[in-house]
Design a protein around this motif. Sequence first.
Motif, PDB file in Angstrom:
ATOM      1  N   PHE A 130      -2.570  17.338  -3.898  1.00 25.86           N
ATOM      2  CA  PHE A 130      -2.110  16.174  -4.669  1.00 25.86           C
ATOM      3  C   PHE A 130      -2.276  14.942  -3.813  1.00 25.86           C
ATOM      4  N   HIS A 131      -2.686  13.857  -4.435  1.00 20.56           N
ATOM      5  CA  HIS A 131      -2.670  12.566  -3.748  1.00 20.56           C
ATOM      6  C   HIS A 131      -2.391  11.477  -4.763  1.00 20.56           C
ATOM      7  N   VAL A 132      -1.863  10.361  -4.258  1.00 14.27           N
ATOM      8  CA  VAL A 132      -1.661   9.186  -5.106  1.00 14.27           C
ATOM      9  C   VAL A 132      -1.717   7.935  -4.252  1.00 14.27           C
ATOM     10  N   ASN A 133      -2.511   6.967  -4.723  1.00 18.58           N
ATOM     11  CA  ASN A 133      -2.439   5.579  -4.268  1.00 18.58           C
ATOM     12  C   ASN A 133      -1.822   4.784  -5.395  1.00 18.58           C
ATOM     13  N   ALA A 134      -0.825   3.957  -5.073  1.00 19.97           N
ATOM     14  CA  ALA A 134      -0.131   3.215  -6.117  1.00 19.97           C
ATOM     15  C   ALA A 134       0.099   1.781  -5.671  1.00 19.97           C
ATOM     16  N   ASP A 135       0.286   0.897  -6.632  1.00 19.08           N
ATOM     17  CA  ASP A 135       0.607  -0.489  -6.324  1.00 19.08           C
ATOM     18  C   ASP A 135       2.113  -0.627  -6.113  1.00 19.08           C
ATOM     19  N   PRO A 136       2.610  -1.787  -5.698  1.00 19.03           N
ATOM     20  CA  PRO A 136       4.040  -1.934  -5.386  1.00 19.03           C
ATOM     21  C   PRO A 136       4.979  -1.627  -6.543  1.00 19.03           C
ATOM     22  N   ASP A 137       4.495  -1.690  -7.774  1.00 17.26           N
ATOM     23  CA  ASP A 137       5.338  -1.362  -8.930  1.00 17.26           C
ATOM     24  C   ASP A 137       5.314   0.124  -9.269  1.00 17.26           C
ATOM     25  N   GLY A 138       4.541   0.896  -8.532  1.00 23.84           N
ATOM     26  CA  GLY A 138       4.477   2.329  -8.790  1.00 23.84           C
ATOM     27  C   GLY A 138       3.344   2.752  -9.696  1.00 23.84           C
ATOM     28  N   GLN A 139       2.494   1.827 -10.111  1.00 23.56           N
ATOM     29  CA  GLN A 139       1.375   2.170 -10.972  1.00 23.56           C
ATOM     30  C   GLN A 139       0.258   2.775 -10.132  1.00 23.56           C
TER      31      GLN A 139
ATOM     32  N   GLY B 204       2.535  23.257   4.160  1.00 27.04           N
ATOM     33  CA  GLY B 204       1.524  22.223   3.997  1.00 27.04           C
ATOM     34  C   GLY B 204       1.967  20.938   4.645  1.00 27.04           C
ATOM     35  N   VAL B 205       1.255  19.867   4.355  1.00 29.94           N
ATOM     36  CA  VAL B 205       1.641  18.561   4.878  1.00 29.94           C
ATOM     37  C   VAL B 205       1.985  17.627   3.727  1.00 29.94           C
ATOM     38  N   PHE B 206       2.895  16.737   4.009  1.00 24.78           N
ATOM     39  CA  PHE B 206       3.311  15.690   3.074  1.00 24.78           C
ATOM     40  C   PHE B 206       3.021  14.372   3.797  1.00 24.78           C
ATOM     41  N   GLU B 207       1.779  13.899   3.634  1.00 26.92           N
ATOM     42  CA  GLU B 207       1.381  12.660   4.320  1.00 26.92           C
ATOM     43  C   GLU B 207       1.933  11.464   3.554  1.00 26.92           C
ATOM     44  N   GLN B 208       2.432  10.480   4.314  1.00 33.04           N
ATOM     45  CA  GLN B 208       3.080   9.327   3.707  1.00 33.04           C
ATOM     46  C   GLN B 208       2.721   8.056   4.470  1.00 33.04           C
ATOM     47  N   LEU B 209       2.392   7.005   3.716  1.00 31.67           N
ATOM     48  CA  LEU B 209       2.211   5.667   4.274  1.00 31.67           C
ATOM     49  C   LEU B 209       2.634   4.660   3.214  1.00 31.67           C
ATOM     50  N   ILE B 210       3.678   3.910   3.522  1.00 30.35           N
ATOM     51  CA  ILE B 210       4.158   2.866   2.616  1.00 30.35           C
ATOM     52  C   ILE B 210       4.211   1.567   3.399  1.00 30.35           C
ATOM     53  N   LEU B 211       3.362   0.621   3.015  1.00 31.10           N
ATOM     54  CA  LEU B 211       3.340  -0.712   3.606  1.00 31.10           C
ATOM     55  C   LEU B 211       3.782  -1.727   2.570  1.00 31.10           C
ATOM     56  N   GLY B 212       4.657  -2.635   2.964  1.00 34.03           N
ATOM     57  CA  GLY B 212       5.110  -3.655   2.029  1.00 34.03           C
ATOM     58  C   GLY B 212       6.080  -3.092   1.010  1.00 34.03           C
ATOM     59  N   PRO B 213       6.292  -3.804  -0.083  1.00 33.27           N
ATOM     60  CA  PRO B 213       7.272  -3.370  -1.074  1.00 33.27           C
ATOM     61  C   PRO B 213       6.792  -2.172  -1.890  1.00 33.27           C
ATOM     62  N   TYR B 214       7.747  -1.318  -2.256  1.00 31.38           N
ATOM     63  CA  TYR B 214       7.497  -0.259  -3.217  1.00 31.38           C
ATOM     64  C   TYR B 214       8.763  -0.112  -4.040  1.00 31.38           C
ATOM     65  N   ARG B 215       8.738  -0.702  -5.215  1.00 29.73           N
ATOM     66  CA  ARG B 215       9.945  -0.867  -6.019  1.00 29.73           C
ATOM     67  C   ARG B 215      10.551   0.435  -6.523  1.00 29.73           C
ATOM     68  N   PRO B 216       9.757   1.474  -6.854  1.00 24.11           N
ATOM     69  CA  PRO B 216      10.402   2.734  -7.265  1.00 24.11           C
ATOM     70  C   PRO B 216      11.315   3.329  -6.195  1.00 24.11           C
ATOM     71  N   TYR B 217      11.091   3.027  -4.915  1.00 31.83           N
ATOM     72  CA  TYR B 217      11.943   3.507  -3.847  1.00 31.83           C
ATOM     73  C   TYR B 217      12.869   2.414  -3.319  1.00 31.83           C
ATOM     74  N   ALA B 218      12.923   1.285  -4.024  1.00 28.68           N
ATOM     75  CA  ALA B 218      13.767   0.153  -3.638  1.00 28.68           C
ATOM     76  C   ALA B 218      13.435  -0.369  -2.244  1.00 28.68           C
ATOM     77  N   LEU B 219      12.152  -0.378  -1.917  1.00 25.86           N
ATOM     78  CA  LEU B 219      11.700  -0.908  -0.627  1.00 25.86           C
ATOM     79  C   LEU B 219      11.147  -2.305  -0.833  1.00 25.86           C
ATOM     80  N   GLY B 220      11.628  -3.266  -0.024  1.00 18.68           N
ATOM     81  CA  GLY B 220      11.174  -4.649  -0.150  1.00 18.68           C
ATOM     82  C   GLY B 220      10.170  -5.025   0.917  1.00 18.68           C
TER      83      GLY B 220
ATOM     84  N   PHE C 185       0.868  -1.187   0.000  1.00 12.90           N
ATOM     85  CA  PHE C 185       0.000   0.000   0.000  1.00 12.90           C
ATOM     86  C   PHE C 185       0.897   1.226   0.000  1.00 12.90           C
ATOM     87  N   PHE C 186       0.702   2.084  -0.980  1.00 12.82           N
ATOM     88  CA  PHE C 186       1.500   3.305  -1.114  1.00 12.82           C
ATOM     89  C   PHE C 186       0.563   4.496  -1.186  1.00 12.82           C
ATOM     90  N   TRP C 187       0.819   5.496  -0.310  1.00 14.00           N
ATOM     91  CA  TRP C 187      -0.075   6.661  -0.217  1.00 14.00           C
ATOM     92  C   TRP C 187       0.736   7.917   0.043  1.00 14.00           C
TER      93      TRP C 187
END
Length: 359
Positions: A210-219, A343-359, A194-196
């Motif tokens: 601005f907001h974005v929800n993305a899958d682990p590949d960055g889509q 402003g705020v830069f809200e962030q939540l990354i769970l699990g892998p997120y390959r664009p940031y090299a997170l496994g 989960f990427f937010w």
Amino acid sequence: MLTKGDDYPIHQTPEPIAYAGSDRNFYDRYFFNGYSPDGRDFFAVAFGVYPALNVADAHLSVIRGGKQYCLHASRVLGMERMDLTVGPIRIEILEPLQKLRVVVEGAEGLAADLVFEGRAFPIEEPRFVKRLGPRLFMDYTRLTQNVRVSGWLEVDGERREVAGWTGSRDRSWGIRPVGAPDPQPTPGAGLTGFFWQWTPVNFQDRSVFFHVNADPDGQAWNTRAVILPDGAGEGGGWHAEAARMEDVELIPGTRHARSGTLKIPLAQGEATVKLEPVTTFLMRGIGYGGDWRHGALKGDLAVAREDIDLASVDMGAMENFHIQAISRATFEAPGEAPQEGVGVFEQLILGPYRPYALG
């Protein structure tokens, strides 16, 4: 089961207002935040109603002097959705979609009286719908509005006026995981990642969202950017579906960004918003996870305080993944002078997120 809401013309189904469909994860929530012009002082408020769980909860969390002071409250809803009070915390709708008030009667050393006035008509974010296998994981709508904030905050007898502050508020409703997790897992419905990111920013004469929800590949599966001048009406401003966050550098040992640059395509070129975090706010302080997670049953009424020393917590621990980084921001666009904002830069990354090299 008739309640106060049934005397208002707001029904969406043939049933009384007390019933909100059949999904136990239905929720209806308010969120507010505010920050001083330098971004050093910050607060946030959350208020949620969970009709199928028959629970309401509310939270206030304030950052002062490197510490985050949190007030949590929870009660049995009693199926009455028009009562916007949980213990010492209440919400008053002074003018729908324009002006709201949050009052925190003195409890556990915290108190507040805050008014939020919209800078423009709220934006409606695209509907969030996400399935995990056969299960509906999310299905909700959110409105977001940047605001000017006035009033006061008090922590342990030290009252400070809120003057010249800005912030954001939102309202969201629909389905997302709330309360205790289901005890039986569903085959094929696991959360792989989960990427937010969510970045409402206040500038002198405009707001940027601005907001974005993305899958682990960055889509991206849900995203939008909006540039909204003060006073804009419904549907106003510039809306872009192809904005992107670039040049993100993570703080070592964490899933938090040290910086980032938002790029928004315009008719005359491209706008950029450079974000430089100055203060970290832990979202668990207002019920996003932890012992006081949204929708948790705490009994007829429970109120408690929690203090967090931000200098000593492990920012790499999973309970601290979800943050709002209060950030200085610089807006630049072709043919315009640069503007500074906060402003705020809200962030939540769970699990892998390959664009940031997170496994």
